[in-house]
Write a protein that holds these residues in place. Structure first.
Motif, short mmCIF file in Angstrom:
data_model
loop_
_atom_site.label_atom_id
_atom_site.label_comp_id
_atom_site.label_asym_id
_atom_site.label_seq_id
_atom_site.Cartn_x
_atom_site.Cartn_y
_atom_site.Cartn_z
N LEU A 51 8.70 -14.96 -4.59
CA LEU A 51 9.76 -14.14 -5.18
C LEU A 51 10.57 -13.38 -4.13
N HIS A 52 10.26 -13.61 -2.84
CA HIS A 52 11.02 -13.01 -1.72
C HIS A 52 11.04 -11.48 -1.82
N LEU A 53 9.84 -10.91 -1.93
CA LEU A 53 9.70 -9.46 -2.03
C LEU A 53 9.31 -8.86 -0.69
N THR A 54 9.61 -7.57 -0.50
CA THR A 54 9.20 -6.87 0.70
C THR A 54 7.82 -6.23 0.49
N ASP A 55 7.18 -5.82 1.59
CA ASP A 55 5.89 -5.14 1.48
C ASP A 55 6.03 -3.83 0.71
N THR A 56 7.14 -3.13 0.90
CA THR A 56 7.36 -1.88 0.18
C THR A 56 7.49 -2.12 -1.32
N MET A 57 8.16 -3.19 -1.72
CA MET A 57 8.29 -3.53 -3.15
C MET A 57 6.94 -3.86 -3.76
N LEU A 58 6.13 -4.62 -3.02
CA LEU A 58 4.79 -4.95 -3.51
C LEU A 58 3.93 -3.69 -3.64
N GLY A 59 4.03 -2.80 -2.64
CA GLY A 59 3.30 -1.53 -2.72
C GLY A 59 3.76 -0.69 -3.89
N LEU A 60 5.07 -0.76 -4.21
CA LEU A 60 5.61 0.01 -5.33
C LEU A 60 5.06 -0.47 -6.67
N ILE A 61 4.82 -1.79 -6.79
CA ILE A 61 4.23 -2.32 -8.02
C ILE A 61 2.82 -1.75 -8.22
N ALA A 62 2.03 -1.76 -7.14
CA ALA A 62 0.67 -1.21 -7.22
C ALA A 62 0.70 0.29 -7.50
N THR A 63 1.65 0.99 -6.90
CA THR A 63 1.77 2.43 -7.12
C THR A 63 2.19 2.72 -8.57
N THR A 64 3.11 1.92 -9.11
CA THR A 64 3.53 2.09 -10.51
C THR A 64 2.36 1.91 -11.46
N PHE A 65 1.55 0.89 -11.22
CA PHE A 65 0.34 0.68 -12.01
C PHE A 65 -0.51 1.94 -12.01
N THR A 66 -0.72 2.52 -10.83
CA THR A 66 -1.60 3.68 -10.71
C THR A 66 -1.01 4.91 -11.37
N VAL A 67 0.31 5.09 -11.26
CA VAL A 67 0.97 6.24 -11.90
C VAL A 67 0.90 6.12 -13.42
N VAL A 68 1.20 4.95 -13.95
CA VAL A 68 1.13 4.73 -15.40
C VAL A 68 -0.29 5.00 -15.89
N PHE A 69 -1.27 4.47 -15.17
CA PHE A 69 -2.67 4.71 -15.51
C PHE A 69 -2.95 6.21 -15.55
N GLY A 70 -2.54 6.90 -14.51
CA GLY A 70 -2.83 8.33 -14.41
C GLY A 70 -2.16 9.16 -15.49
N PHE A 369 -6.04 9.33 -10.34
CA PHE A 369 -5.08 8.23 -10.20
C PHE A 369 -3.69 8.73 -9.83
N LEU A 370 -3.32 9.91 -10.27
CA LEU A 370 -2.01 10.44 -9.88
C LEU A 370 -2.01 10.85 -8.40
N ILE A 371 -3.12 11.40 -7.93
CA ILE A 371 -3.23 11.73 -6.51
C ILE A 371 -3.24 10.45 -5.68
N GLY A 372 -3.98 9.45 -6.15
CA GLY A 372 -4.14 8.23 -5.37
C GLY A 372 -3.02 7.23 -5.49
N ALA A 373 -2.04 7.50 -6.38
CA ALA A 373 -1.01 6.51 -6.67
C ALA A 373 -0.17 6.14 -5.47
N ALA A 374 0.01 7.08 -4.56
CA ALA A 374 0.94 6.84 -3.45
C ALA A 374 0.37 5.92 -2.38
N SER A 375 -0.92 5.69 -2.38
CA SER A 375 -1.57 4.97 -1.28
C SER A 375 -0.98 3.58 -1.00
N PRO A 376 -0.85 2.69 -1.99
CA PRO A 376 -0.35 1.35 -1.67
C PRO A 376 1.04 1.33 -1.09
N VAL A 377 1.95 2.14 -1.66
CA VAL A 377 3.32 2.11 -1.17
C VAL A 377 3.43 2.76 0.20
#
Length: 419
Positions: A51-70, A369-377
């Protein structure tokens, strides 16, 4: 006579007969919960290329997951103290499995963000408070053992999820991994519904007593006046910051630094770590169950020690230049992490009555999860300048700080709220 949840038949199975089957059914659901969570991390390089994504975009997907969870897990806790906890678990299982299935059809960054970050994150948020409370209400003298066995589904799901996802990704493409686990989750949801509806499970105490008006406010007040819970909230945030960053990027580190095949990288990143965690969680739960009558703070001390002990091994893994060294470091980190995991729910149950457990668990999980959300991005953004080793060194520092904070909280008296 205690109120019981509804069942479908005229004959409901009594507690002594259902409590271990319940653990088995929840173990399967938790296995899929954690396997679904790890699929994205393993096939991340394939998604990036396709999908030609950047590392920051991939990290943002993981961070979004964690924020929604939290954000959603406090509502999950409230639901678990008001309605039939089996229904909450079933709805969670169906939603996160559907989100996983749809992720396999995503064709853009926005669709990945929606299906993976939002739908799957929302579904998984509703699992833990209800499941933990179900086990807590079904098990009394065997509670810590049952919770520890349930926790091993986390490790097994992550390891086997990584292995199958890597193999499927290499063989059939990254989409197949999401399709496989999505279908498995929906099937297990049917199994869970058909078996658990036979159980005579006590209704949540708040529903039985009708005192649901200020459940959330009461839980917040309890946490604010209980040093052990405040310390656990902050420490759990540190653990999630470490765990989410570690699980998101370690497969990529092995893939890029050592040239492992995708399946091997996904498997090795989790297998050695979680085999160590098996040892840590089972031994620490056995030890603390026996010592807590005479040492009330032992569970919290072991949890704090586990976090502090994790730091040097995470740092070692970041610097390791041979596979043997990184595998030893990951295994040792796993033992320390298991020491912490052994007390996650048991330490909450030590100070919280049943009618508030799911709500308190939801708030504690949300904070983490809200504290940890920033880690991947953050790690994705650091990667270009500092490499993944720089991000892992940051994780080591976070683990050390979290352990010190938890230990300090245990020194505040009283440990439990005054009654």
């Amino acid at each position: 006579m205690a109120s019981v949840e509804e069942g479908s038949g005229s004959r409901l199975v009594q507690p002594d007969k259902y409590k271990w089957e319940l653990v088995l059914l929840l173990w399967g659901a938790f296995f899929l919960n954690q396997a679904d969570r790890q699929v994205f991390n393993v096939v991340l390089p394939l998604i990036r290329a396709d999908l030609h994504l950047t590392d920051t975009m991939l990290g943002l997907i993981a961070t979004t997951f964690t924020v929604v969870f939290g954000l959603l897990v406090p509502f999950a806790g409230l639901a678990g103290d008001i309605v039939d906890r089996r229904r909450v678990v079933l709805i969670s299982l169906l939603i996160f499995s559907t989100g996983t299935l749809l992720t396999g059809f995503a064709s853009s960054f926005l669709l990945l963000l929606l299906f993976r970050g939002v739908a799957t994150g929302a579904g998984e948020a509703f699992y833990a408070p209800a499941a933990g409370s179900l086990i807590g209400s079904a098990h009394d003298k065997t509670r810590a053992r049952a919770l520890s066995i349930h926790q091993t589904a986390n490790y097994t799901g992550t390891v086997l999820g990584s292995l199958l996802a890597g193999w499927a990704g290499q063989t059939f493409g990254w989409r197949s991994a999401f399709l496989i686990y999505g279908v498995m989750g929906l099937v297990w949801g049917v199994v869970f519904f058909l078996r658990s509806r036979r159980y005579a499970i006590p209704a949540p105490a708040t529903r039985a007593r009708g005192d649901q008006k200020d459940l959330f406010g009461e839980a917040v007040k309890l946490i604010a006046t209980t040093p052990a819970l405040i310390g656990q909230m902050l420490a759990f945030g540190g653990l999630i910051f470490v765990s989410v960053g570690f699980l998101t990027w370690t497969p990529t580190l092995l893939f890029e630094r050592f040239g492992l095949q995708l399946a091997d990288a996904g498997f090795s990143a989790t297998f050695y770590h979680f085999m160590g965690a098996y040892v840590g969680v089972l031994s620490a739960s056995w030890l603390t169950d026996r010592l807590i009558p005479s040492i009330p703070r032992i569970r919290l001390w072991v949890m704090a020690l586990g976090l502090v002990a994790s730091a040097p091994f995470i740092w070692w893994a970041a610097e390791a230049q041979s596979l043997a060294h990184i595998y030893i470091a990951l295994a040792a980190f796993g033992v320390a992490r298991g020491m912490y995991d052994a007390g996650i729910f048991a330490a909450i149950f030590d100070v919280v009555e049943d009618r508030l457990r799911a709500t308190v668990m939801g708030i504690v999980l949300a904070s983490g999860f809200l504290i940890g959300a920033a880690s991947p991005v953050i790690m994705g953004s650091m990667k270009a300048q500092y490499g993944l080793e720089g991000g892992m060194q940051m994780l080591a520092a976070a683990a050390l700080i979290a352990g010190v904070v938890l230990f300090a909280a245990t020194m505040v008296r009283p440990l439990r709220p005054r009654t």
